[in-house]
Design a protein around this motif. Sequence first.
Motif, short mmCIF file in Angstrom:
data_model
loop_
_atom_site.label_atom_id
_atom_site.label_comp_id
_atom_site.label_asym_id
_atom_site.label_seq_id
_atom_site.Cartn_x
_atom_site.Cartn_y
_atom_site.Cartn_z
N LEU A 76 6.59 3.13 33.33
CA LEU A 76 6.38 2.65 31.95
C LEU A 76 6.06 1.15 32.07
CD1 LEU A 76 6.69 2.96 28.78
CD2 LEU A 76 9.13 2.22 29.18
N THR A 77 4.75 0.63 31.61
CA THR A 77 4.49 -0.51 31.78
C THR A 77 4.27 -1.12 30.31
OG1 THR A 77 3.18 -0.15 33.65
CG2 THR A 77 2.67 -2.46 32.64
N LEU A 78 4.91 -2.57 30.23
CA LEU A 78 5.07 -3.20 28.94
C LEU A 78 4.55 -4.76 29.43
CD1 LEU A 78 8.75 -2.16 28.31
CD2 LEU A 78 6.90 -1.19 27.20
N PHE A 86 6.76 -6.10 32.13
CA PHE A 86 7.89 -5.35 32.66
C PHE A 86 7.45 -3.98 32.92
CE2 PHE A 86 9.57 -8.50 29.72
CZ PHE A 86 10.79 -8.68 30.43
N THR A 87 7.73 -3.64 34.23
CA THR A 87 7.54 -2.02 34.65
C THR A 87 8.79 -1.33 35.16
OG1 THR A 87 5.66 -3.27 35.65
CG2 THR A 87 6.23 -1.16 36.50
N VAL A 88 8.90 -0.35 34.33
CA VAL A 88 10.12 0.49 34.51
C VAL A 88 9.50 1.77 35.16
CG1 VAL A 88 11.95 1.67 33.48
CG2 VAL A 88 11.24 -0.54 32.42
N ALA A 89 10.26 2.20 36.30
CA ALA A 89 9.77 3.25 37.13
C ALA A 89 11.31 4.24 37.26
CB ALA A 89 9.14 3.13 38.59
N GLY A 90 11.08 5.69 37.46
CA GLY A 90 11.96 6.51 37.68
C GLY A 90 11.33 7.84 38.15
N ARG A 91 12.41 8.68 38.81
CA ARG A 91 11.77 10.16 39.18
C ARG A 91 11.70 10.93 37.78
NH1 ARG A 91 15.41 8.94 43.12
NH2 ARG A 91 17.24 10.12 42.12
N ILE A 103 5.50 7.50 20.83
CA ILE A 103 6.32 7.25 21.92
C ILE A 103 7.86 7.24 21.68
CG2 ILE A 103 7.21 5.80 23.97
CD1 ILE A 103 4.36 6.75 24.68
N GLY A 104 8.05 6.58 20.68
CA GLY A 104 9.50 6.62 20.16
C GLY A 104 10.57 6.01 21.07
N ARG A 105 11.42 6.96 21.60
CA ARG A 105 12.41 6.62 22.60
C ARG A 105 12.23 7.54 24.08
NH1 ARG A 105 18.21 5.61 21.02
NH2 ARG A 105 18.42 7.21 22.29
N VAL A 106 12.42 6.98 25.02
CA VAL A 106 12.18 7.71 26.32
C VAL A 106 13.35 7.34 27.18
CG1 VAL A 106 10.75 7.85 28.32
CG2 VAL A 106 9.70 7.19 26.15
N HIS A 107 14.03 8.43 27.59
CA HIS A 107 15.46 8.42 28.71
C HIS A 107 14.60 8.52 29.92
CE1 HIS A 107 19.51 8.46 29.62
NE2 HIS A 107 19.05 9.47 30.54
N ILE A 108 14.92 7.58 30.82
CA ILE A 108 14.35 7.51 32.28
C ILE A 108 15.76 7.74 33.32
CG2 ILE A 108 12.94 6.26 34.13
CD1 ILE A 108 11.76 4.89 31.39
N THR A 128 17.23 3.87 28.82
CA THR A 128 16.71 4.27 27.66
C THR A 128 15.88 3.26 26.92
OG1 THR A 128 18.46 5.85 27.37
CG2 THR A 128 16.90 5.45 25.50
N TYR A 129 14.38 3.48 26.64
CA TYR A 129 13.49 2.61 25.92
C TYR A 129 13.33 3.03 24.81
CZ TYR A 129 9.37 -0.06 24.85
OH TYR A 129 8.76 -0.86 24.14
N ASP A 130 13.21 1.91 23.77
CA ASP A 130 13.21 2.42 22.42
C ASP A 130 11.88 1.62 21.96
OD1 ASP A 130 13.36 2.60 19.60
OD2 ASP A 130 15.28 2.61 19.50
N ASP A 131 10.77 2.15 21.55
CA ASP A 131 9.66 1.75 21.21
C ASP A 131 9.62 0.84 20.18
OD1 ASP A 131 6.72 0.94 22.03
OD2 ASP A 131 6.31 2.78 20.60
N ALA A 132 10.38 1.30 19.18
CA ALA A 132 10.62 0.52 17.73
C ALA A 132 11.04 -0.69 18.13
CB ALA A 132 11.27 1.40 16.79
N THR A 133 12.24 -1.02 18.84
CA THR A 133 12.92 -2.36 18.97
C THR A 133 12.18 -2.89 20.12
OG1 THR A 133 14.57 -1.31 20.23
CG2 THR A 133 15.06 -1.19 17.93
N GLY A 134 11.70 -2.31 20.95
CA GLY A 134 11.20 -2.81 22.33
C GLY A 134 12.23 -3.17 23.26
N ILE A 135 13.31 -2.73 23.04
CA ILE A 135 14.42 -2.67 24.21
C ILE A 135 14.65 -1.74 24.95
CG2 ILE A 135 17.12 -3.15 23.97
CD1 ILE A 135 16.71 -4.50 21.33
N LEU A 136 15.13 -2.03 26.29
CA LEU A 136 15.30 -1.04 27.30
C LEU A 136 16.77 -1.19 27.67
CD1 LEU A 136 14.27 0.66 29.74
CD2 LEU A 136 14.34 -1.19 31.04
N GLU A 137 17.73 -0.27 27.46
CA GLU A 137 19.45 -0.38 27.84
C GLU A 137 19.37 0.44 29.00
OE1 GLU A 137 21.15 1.52 24.27
OE2 GLU A 137 20.48 -0.36 23.06
N VAL A 138 20.13 0.02 29.86
CA VAL A 138 20.44 0.22 31.46
C VAL A 138 21.99 0.42 31.11
CG1 VAL A 138 20.23 0.37 33.61
CG2 VAL A 138 18.54 -0.78 32.27
N PRO A 139 22.69 1.66 31.09
CA PRO A 139 24.11 1.69 31.17
C PRO A 139 24.58 1.98 32.44
CG PRO A 139 23.14 3.91 30.77
CD PRO A 139 22.06 2.88 30.45
N GLY A 140 26.03 1.98 32.62
CA GLY A 140 26.41 2.11 33.99
C GLY A 140 26.25 1.00 34.92
#
Length: 157
Positions: A76-78, A86-91, A103-108, A128-140
């Motif tokens: 995911l490239t923002l 910003f670039t977010v990558a995952g399996r 797009i909405g929300r994407v859980h990576i 989790t990326y939320d397209d409406a807010t433009g925020i990426l949350e990384v828990p843990g």
Amino acid sequence: AIFAIAFIALVVVALRKPKVVPPQLDLPKRSDQKATSETGPGEHTKYKDGKILLVVKFGAQLTYPDGRATFKDVVLTLPDRGGRTFTVAGREAEQLSKPGEEIGRVHIMGGVTLTTSDGATVTGPEATYDDATGILEVPGQVGFTRGRMKGDGIGAT
């Protein structure tokens, strides 16, 4: 009479249509039998006023009867977020938005790595990326590096 019978038999044998053997299709194996469709590598780009807001590249996409979509090997490239890209990558990723939403929300999931164009890297098990807010949350558990600086913590936004 024998000649006539032999001639007719020869004509019948010559004019009959040969059996057509259907070609064997070598179809690829589906990775999930519950999916209604599966595609190979692809890319989705979201624009607004001629400007790229978001690019999603993936190795495979699966769509399910309830409208869910999952992606394998997702990036995911923002672009141009406060002067940085910003670039977010995952399996793997799952689109959490309702069917029909762009797009909405994407859980990576699976070895998530966020990198910025100015050299910062953040890693975590999922995001989790939320397209409406433009925020990426990384828990843990989260690890981060930038240049010679590195550290870890719990959670990141």
